[in-house]
Scaffold this active site. Structure first.
Site, PDB file in Angstrom:
ATOM      1  N   HIS A   1      45.144  -3.974   2.755  1.00 45.03           N
ATOM      2  CA  HIS A   1      43.701  -3.781   2.711  1.00 45.03           C
ATOM      3  C   HIS A   1      43.159  -2.983   3.895  1.00 45.03           C
ATOM      4  O   HIS A   1      41.955  -2.687   3.953  1.00 45.03           O
ATOM      5  CB  HIS A   1      42.989  -5.138   2.645  1.00 45.03           C
ATOM      6  CG  HIS A   1      41.776  -5.132   1.760  1.00 45.03           C
ATOM      7  ND1 HIS A   1      41.094  -3.989   1.443  1.00 45.03           N
ATOM      8  CD2 HIS A   1      41.112  -6.135   1.130  1.00 45.03           C
ATOM      9  CE1 HIS A   1      40.063  -4.282   0.669  1.00 45.03           C
ATOM     10  NE2 HIS A   1      40.058  -5.580   0.455  1.00 45.03           N
TER      11      HIS A   1
ATOM     12  N   ASP B   1      41.551  -0.100  -0.656  1.00 46.67           N
ATOM     13  CA  ASP B   1      40.474  -1.021  -1.016  1.00 46.67           C
ATOM     14  C   ASP B   1      40.637  -1.487  -2.462  1.00 46.67           C
ATOM     15  O   ASP B   1      41.552  -1.076  -3.168  1.00 46.67           O
ATOM     16  CB  ASP B   1      39.100  -0.383  -0.796  1.00 46.67           C
ATOM     17  CG  ASP B   1      38.912   0.921  -1.550  1.00 46.67           C
ATOM     18  OD1 ASP B   1      39.590   1.123  -2.579  1.00 46.67           O
ATOM     19  OD2 ASP B   1      38.095   1.754  -1.123  1.00 46.67           O
TER      20      ASP B   1
END
Length: 427
Positions: A399, A403
């Site tokens: 992450h 995304d």
């Protein structure tokens, strides 16, 4: 007798060192040219190293578990089978420690401030754990690599000059390192009933790699369910014909690899690596396929340039790599350079999985078991209940750079390629 330097050979591209597993010969033993005298490991592949000449081993310079750089002299061999030009090289190339080096090795290492932003590779972390170095102490070591990166030689030089463990080193931001006050859980061991099994070398490396990955990348996992009925029907109808024509088994793996490679072409930012604040976008699409070994350990052979190959070529690559994995015959270059990894957890009957990213990649795809079950589908007559072959896909991604939109879109695209597999594909 002439003396030959027996050096650590180059084991493959981007491989700069190897770990000694065992010597098959001792000092004083005679060896034939091309006879295996040493076993070494690079990453997770074991390789045999043969003697370049016939002769007697007069000196061995590295021992079991030593990490040796490519090109380093492993041993000296007395040989009477040698050309005139080779005789002129001999002992003059053997390095001896100079007075200046001795003086430097006796100089007490200066205490430096810790750099919390220092990048520590899995190898550096492994060495630090073995030598009982604290995180702050490792981060205080000056790095000689690119952008000041700490290399193995830097750590060994530090250990050579280290007079005592540094108890406390101030960080650059004056923050004190935090430690957990939670006690390590006690293991209830019953003597004579329970047993202790030492981790083998490969299991230790896997453990270090997995811990490093979880500490490095904030993992997020997304899931989708796909209907692979058409794909399954096509494969079942053509697998025998495929094997007869190409002498290769047609498993689901090359089909999965093909779908992932196509999806990466659509979303190239999933095919990247991260180093500090830099993102390296890879042009080549090299798909690693997590493979279980008979020992229970795991290895990841790589299908190179998967997007440039048709299904037949992918099937050949997959089968060859799987066979080499099972027989411990993988070459070092066959496990190097992956940019994305898949793990077929369905092979073991798992419905789905939450795989750990294979560093330095940023995503890994798990493919669950294909199961038949009743599903509601839309037909020309309206909604109907039919028996369909269903499968879960799960994507773990980093992450820091991937995304939810990119991860979810890529995962959905892989699912689309599997659901929309061209059943008109000819064999």
């Amino acid at each position: 007798m002439p003396i030959i330097e027996f050096k650590m050979p180059k084991m493959g591209e981007s491989i700069s060192e190897a770990t000694i597993i065992s010597w098959l010969k001792n000092v004083g033993d005679f060896v034939d040219a091309e006879e295996t005298i040493l076993e070494v490991a690079t990453d997770k592949v074991d390789s045999e190293v043969a003697s370049p000449v016939s002769g007697t081993i007069s000196e061995i310079r590295f021992q079991k578990d030593d990490i040796v750089a490519v090109g380093s002299v492993l041993a000296l061999i007395n040989s009477d089978v040698q050309s005139t030009s080779e005789k002129k090289e001999v002992i003059s190339n053997i390095k001896t420690e100079t007075k200046e080096e001795v003086k430097q090795s006796n100089t007490e290492f200066k205490q430096l401030k810790s750099n919390p932003d220092a990048f520590l590779s899995p190898l550096i972390i492994s060495i630090a754990q073995k030598e009982n170095l604290s995180l702050e102490e490792v981060q205080s070591i000056p790095g000689s690599g690119t952008d000041g990166r700490i290399q193995k030689s830097d750590v060994f030089n530090y250990l050579k000059n280290r007079k005592y463990p540094l108890k406390s080193i101030p960080t650059t931001n004056n923050q004190q390192p935090t430690t957990s006050s939670y006690p390590k859980p006690k293991i209830n061991y019953v003597e004579g009933k329970d047993r202790i099994v030492e981790m083998d070398r490969m299991r230790k490396m896997i453990a270090d790699h997995m811990v490093y990955s979880k500490q490095t990348s904030p993992h997020v996992t997304s899931y989708i369910e796909v209907d692979v009925t058409n794909l399954v029907d096509w494969r079942n109808a053509n697998k025998n014909k495929f094997q007869e024509k190409y002498k290769e088994k047609l498993t689901f793996t090359p089909i999965f690899v093909q779908a992932v490679a196509k999806a990466i072409e659509d979303f190239p930012l999933i095919n990247v690596s991260v180093d500090d604040k830099k993102i390296y976008v890879h042009k080549d699409i090299n798909i690693g396929m997590a493979t279980a070994l008979p020992s229970g350990n795991l290895i990841v052979p790589v299908v190179k340039n998967a997007n440039e190959k048709d299904l037949v070529s992918l099937a050949k690559d997959v089968n060859q790599l799987a066979e080499a994995s099972r027989n411990n015959k993988l070459k070092p270059e066959q496990i190097q350079g992956s940019t994305f990894t898949i793990s077929n957890v369905g092979t073991f009957g798992s419905l789905m999985g939450t795989p750990i990213i294979n560093q330095p990649e940023v995503a890994i795809l798990a493919l669950g078991i294909i199961k038949k079950r009743p599903e509601v589908i839309t037909t020309e007559k309206g909604d109907e209940i039919a028996i369909r072959s269903m499968m879960y896909l799960s994507l773990s991604f980093d992450h820091r750079v991937v995304d939810g939109f990119l991860g979810g879109s890529f995962l959905r695209k892989v699912g689309d390629y599997l659901e929309q597999f061209d059943t008109n594909t000819t064999i």
